[in-house]
Structures are given as structure tokens and as C-alpha cells.
Design a protein around this motif. Sequence first.
Motif, PDB file in Angstrom:
ATOM      1  N   THR A  89      42.094 -17.510 -10.709  1.00 57.63           N
ATOM      2  CA  THR A  89      41.544 -18.792 -11.157  1.00 57.63           C
ATOM      3  C   THR A  89      41.659 -18.946 -12.668  1.00 57.63           C
ATOM      4  O   THR A  89      42.101 -19.994 -13.174  1.00 57.63           O
ATOM      5  N   PHE A  93      43.997 -21.820 -14.675  1.00 54.88           N
ATOM      6  CA  PHE A  93      43.507 -22.764 -15.681  1.00 54.88           C
ATOM      7  C   PHE A  93      44.174 -22.541 -17.039  1.00 54.88           C
ATOM      8  O   PHE A  93      44.460 -23.493 -17.763  1.00 54.88           O
ATOM      9  N   PRO A 124      42.673 -27.684  -9.484  1.00 50.77           N
ATOM     10  CA  PRO A 124      42.120 -26.816  -8.441  1.00 50.77           C
ATOM     11  C   PRO A 124      42.778 -27.026  -7.083  1.00 50.77           C
ATOM     12  O   PRO A 124      43.073 -26.084  -6.373  1.00 50.77           O
ATOM     13  N   VAL A 128      44.910 -23.687  -7.916  1.00 50.76           N
ATOM     14  CA  VAL A 128      43.789 -22.747  -7.840  1.00 50.76           C
ATOM     15  C   VAL A 128      43.412 -22.448  -6.397  1.00 50.76           C
ATOM     16  O   VAL A 128      43.194 -21.286  -6.035  1.00 50.76           O
ATOM     17  N   ALA A 129      43.350 -23.473  -5.557  1.00 53.79           N
ATOM     18  CA  ALA A 129      42.913 -23.257  -4.173  1.00 53.79           C
ATOM     19  C   ALA A 129      43.854 -22.290  -3.451  1.00 53.79           C
ATOM     20  O   ALA A 129      43.403 -21.357  -2.786  1.00 53.79           O
ATOM     21  N   ALA A 162      38.024 -22.560  -0.801  1.00 54.28           N
ATOM     22  CA  ALA A 162      39.369 -22.849  -1.317  1.00 54.28           C
ATOM     23  C   ALA A 162      40.155 -23.712  -0.344  1.00 54.28           C
ATOM     24  O   ALA A 162      40.878 -24.632  -0.754  1.00 54.28           O
TER      25      ALA A 162
END
Length: 197
Positions: A89, A93, A124, A128-129, A162
Motif C-alpha cells: 500500500t 501511494f 486505491p 492498491v486493492a 480490498a
Amino acid sequence: MSLRSRLLGPALLVVGVGALGLAGTVSSGFVPSSSAPDGIAFVTPSPVSSLATPALLAAGSVLLVGGTAAAGGTDASARAALVAPALSTVAAFAFGVGLFLAPASVPETATNPAAQAALLSELPALHVAGAVVGSAVAPVVQATVTEDTPALLAGSILLLAAVAVGASHPLSLVTGGVGGAAAVGLLWAVDPDRWRP
């Protein structure tokens, strides 16, 4: 600590760092743009960014956790493996604010309100997910092997959260899951004492 662990740990760490570095080179991200209305533009350096980035983030973070355990000569722990989703994560970012795309502009991008809003809403779901789905495979596998119920619950909650966040990008979830599962499979093959039941 055995000679095998001393060699295996650094090798896994190098492969993990390499996977994260490669993720950075193909990851989409925001960069300052004077022609954009908000002063920020979303850049996709590769047509396979949305597929490759989650897989590489997941695999890299899982291999870093596995490599750290091997290098330290410690038993692999499901709770320590919960660090993998956090690593992926943070990396996602960091790449999202242009760490690889425009390193000198990271502070400007990170403080841009439009970029902050987009990072929290778009990134995300996009990267990210999938990365969390893949990297959460490690603590779930470890918790199952070691019968660590709290870590199993935490890993399962991460997986479900997620999947919910990334539902609009199913291919990202699939490739992230494949990347994480492949990394765990590699750890099962090269470090069976820590990763197999």
C-alpha cells in the motif's frame, strides 16, 4: 543460522526489491502539469500498468517479508506477514505521487489538493486493492499453517475489504492475487521450513 538462510534471505530481498522497482517503472501516477486545470495530470507509462503494477507490488512485498525472515533466521510469522499488505500500500501511494515518474516533483504532487483527492478515490481501486489482495495471501497462508486465528481473521478482512474497494477493477484484483500467490509459491519451494506446514 544456516548458510542456506544466509544466502536465501538476501536473494529473496533482492528479488523483492527488484519487483517493487519494476512496479514503480510501470505504475500509473500523478505528475504536475501546467496544461491541466488542476495543475496535475494522471500518467500511465505502460498499457499494462493496471495489470502489472498490482502483481509486482504484491509479489515484491511478500518476498521482502519472506526474505527478511530468512535473513534473520527467524520463523515465518503470520503476524509479521501482515506487514506485506502495508508495504504494498505504501509503495502504491508513493508511486502514485510520481516517485518514479517525476521524483523531483513528488512534494508538489503530494501537496496538490486535486492529486490528494484522486489518490484517495482512484488509486486505491486501481492499484492498491489488487496489491493488498495479493500480499494478504501471505498472512492468510501463514495463519492457516500456524493456526493463528487472529492473524487469519485480519488477513481475511484485508482480502474482503480490498475486493470491495477494487470491485470496479476485477483484472487488477486477479493479477494482484496471482502475483501474491506466485510469491508465496516461490517461498514454499525455496524456504519450506518457514512456509510449509
